[in-house]
Scaffold this motif. Structure first.
Motif, PDB file in Angstrom:
ATOM      1  N   GLY A 115     -18.207  10.742  -2.074  1.00  0.00           N
ATOM      2  CA  GLY A 115     -17.025  12.155  -2.306  1.00  0.00           C
ATOM      3  C   GLY A 115     -16.002  12.066  -1.534  1.00  0.00           C
ATOM      4  N   GLY A 116     -14.899  12.800  -1.672  1.00  0.00           N
ATOM      5  CA  GLY A 116     -13.643  13.007  -1.268  1.00  0.00           C
ATOM      6  C   GLY A 116     -12.521  13.642  -2.049  1.00  0.00           C
ATOM      7  N   ARG A 117     -11.513  13.007  -1.921  1.00  0.00           N
ATOM      8  CA  ARG A 117     -10.334  12.919  -2.995  1.00  0.00           C
ATOM      9  C   ARG A 117     -10.655  12.805  -4.313  1.00  0.00           C
ATOM     10  N   SER A 118     -11.623  11.997  -4.608  1.00  0.00           N
ATOM     11  CA  SER A 118     -11.946  11.752  -5.898  1.00  0.00           C
ATOM     12  C   SER A 118     -12.780  12.914  -6.557  1.00  0.00           C
TER      13      SER A 118
ATOM     14  N   PRO B 186      -3.335  16.063  -2.143  1.00  0.00           N
ATOM     15  CA  PRO B 186      -4.736  16.022  -1.582  1.00  0.00           C
ATOM     16  C   PRO B 186      -5.697  15.443  -2.486  1.00  0.00           C
ATOM     17  N   ALA B 187      -5.600  15.711  -4.000  1.00  0.00           N
ATOM     18  CA  ALA B 187      -6.779  15.423  -4.803  1.00  0.00           C
ATOM     19  C   ALA B 187      -6.415  14.170  -5.683  1.00  0.00           C
ATOM     20  N   TYR B 188      -5.270  13.288  -5.089  1.00  0.00           N
ATOM     21  CA  TYR B 188      -5.267  12.021  -5.458  1.00  0.00           C
ATOM     22  C   TYR B 188      -6.246  10.827  -5.044  1.00  0.00           C
ATOM     23  N   PRO B 189      -7.039  10.612  -5.845  1.00  0.00           N
ATOM     24  CA  PRO B 189      -8.197   9.781  -5.433  1.00  0.00           C
ATOM     25  C   PRO B 189      -7.575   8.429  -4.826  1.00  0.00           C
ATOM     26  N   TRP B 190      -8.193   7.878  -3.829  1.00  0.00           N
ATOM     27  CA  TRP B 190      -8.074   6.546  -3.165  1.00  0.00           C
ATOM     28  C   TRP B 190      -8.509   5.217  -3.737  1.00  0.00           C
TER      29      TRP B 190
ATOM     30  N   TYR C 145       0.931  -1.191  -0.032  1.00  0.00           N
ATOM     31  CA  TYR C 145      -0.062  -0.142  -0.107  1.00  0.00           C
ATOM     32  C   TYR C 145       0.760   1.404  -0.217  1.00  0.00           C
ATOM     33  N   ALA C 146       2.141   1.320   0.346  1.00  0.00           N
ATOM     34  CA  ALA C 146       2.998   2.202   0.734  1.00  0.00           C
ATOM     35  C   ALA C 146       2.865   3.047  -0.662  1.00  0.00           C
ATOM     36  N   PRO C 147       3.274   2.786  -1.988  1.00  0.00           N
ATOM     37  CA  PRO C 147       3.020   3.646  -3.055  1.00  0.00           C
ATOM     38  C   PRO C 147       1.906   4.514  -3.250  1.00  0.00           C
ATOM     39  N   THR C 148       0.883   4.081  -2.854  1.00  0.00           N
ATOM     40  CA  THR C 148      -0.610   4.737  -2.837  1.00  0.00           C
ATOM     41  C   THR C 148      -0.502   5.788  -1.821  1.00  0.00           C
ATOM     42  N   ALA C 149      -0.025   5.377  -0.571  1.00  0.00           N
ATOM     43  CA  ALA C 149       0.065   6.417   0.653  1.00  0.00           C
ATOM     44  C   ALA C 149       0.741   7.603   0.173  1.00  0.00           C
ATOM     45  N   TRP C 150       2.168   7.187  -0.500  1.00  0.00           N
ATOM     46  CA  TRP C 150       3.016   8.106  -0.824  1.00  0.00           C
ATOM     47  C   TRP C 150       2.375   9.549  -1.837  1.00  0.00           C
ATOM     48  N   ARG C 151       1.695   8.618  -2.741  1.00  0.00           N
ATOM     49  CA  ARG C 151       1.067   9.437  -3.804  1.00  0.00           C
ATOM     50  C   ARG C 151      -0.152  10.388  -3.217  1.00  0.00           C
ATOM     51  N   MET C 152      -0.816   9.793  -2.220  1.00  0.00           N
ATOM     52  CA  MET C 152      -1.808  10.573  -1.541  1.00  0.00           C
ATOM     53  C   MET C 152      -1.388  11.740  -0.801  1.00  0.00           C
TER      54      MET C 152
END
Length: 221
Positions: free
Chosen positions: A64-67, A36-40, A25-32
């Motif tokens: 709704g959220g980051r997406s 702040p607008a990087y979707p989950w 999961y680390a790469p996704t956590a790093w991008r997020m």
């Protein structure tokens, strides 16, 4: 292969599984963390959507959220449906604070509202699907306020995902995309059945899967 989290499980084996999940999961956590607008959702799916979306398009999302900020910055108009009033108010404040004016934020809380079963597309009858969460009928049916072929993109990342996805199939334009996050769960199998003839891509990171379908021309919904 996906490494799933099992609530309540303990022991050395589960500790190793959790460590492996954290690493994957680390790469996704790093991008997020960077954006702040990087979707989950899965990175591959984000890249696919980034290439697909265009300023002339119209999109719809449950959850709704980051997406919301990701989609809003790439399309002409976005409709977002939320079921929690506290989160809806927070999201509304953030949209105003960031000057985002092309989002219609709708509130559809769970309750006794029956929704619009008479307007649901034929795929409901074809699959024989019975909603497991009838309290979210109005929430899932919110997209039925719009006519067929209304959206270039529909994202399903909230509650009652099967019901939402079945309704979305008829509201997509030919060539439009349906996005289902956490699609590895067996309970979402009816969506795969309903869209079995549609081109599909699965994006996995070892922790969870995001699936994107493209509505083909002439598809019956």
């Amino acid at each position: 292969m996906l490494i799933r989290y099992t609530p309540g499980r303990t022991g050395l084996g589960e500790g190793v599984r959790r460590a492996a999940r954290a690493l994957l999961y680390a790469p996704t956590a790093w991008r997020m963390a960077r954006d702040p607008a990087y979707p989950w959702i899965n990175a591959g799916a984000v890249h696919c959507l980034d290439r697909f979306l265009a300023p002339s398009m119209t999109a719809f999302e449950w959850g709704g959220g980051r997406s919301t900020f990701f989609f809003a910055s790439r399309v002409a108009r976005l409709v977002t449906v939320e079921h929690r009033e506290k989160w809806r108010r927070r999201l509304a404040r953030e949209l105003v604070g960031q000057g985002v004016a092309n989002v219609t934020l709708r509130f559809a809380p769970p309750g006794d509202a029956k929704g619009r079963p008479e307007d649901r597309p034929a795929v409901w009858r074809q699959t024989g699907y019975v909603p497991g969460k009838p309290e979210f009928a109005a929430y899932a049916d919110a997209i039925l306020d719009f006519g067929p072929d209304s959206f270039d993109l529909v994202s399903v990342d909230g509650r009652a995902r099967v019901a939402c996805a079945l309704n979305a199939l008829s509201r997509l334009r030919p060539g439009g995309l349906l996005v289902l996050d956490n699609s590895e769960w067996e309970k979402y199998a009816p969506v795969f059945t309903a869209a079995s003839g549609w081109p599909r891509r699965d994006f996995e990171n070892g922790v969870w899967r995001t699936t994107i379908w493209c509505r083909p021309a002439g598809a019956n919904t």
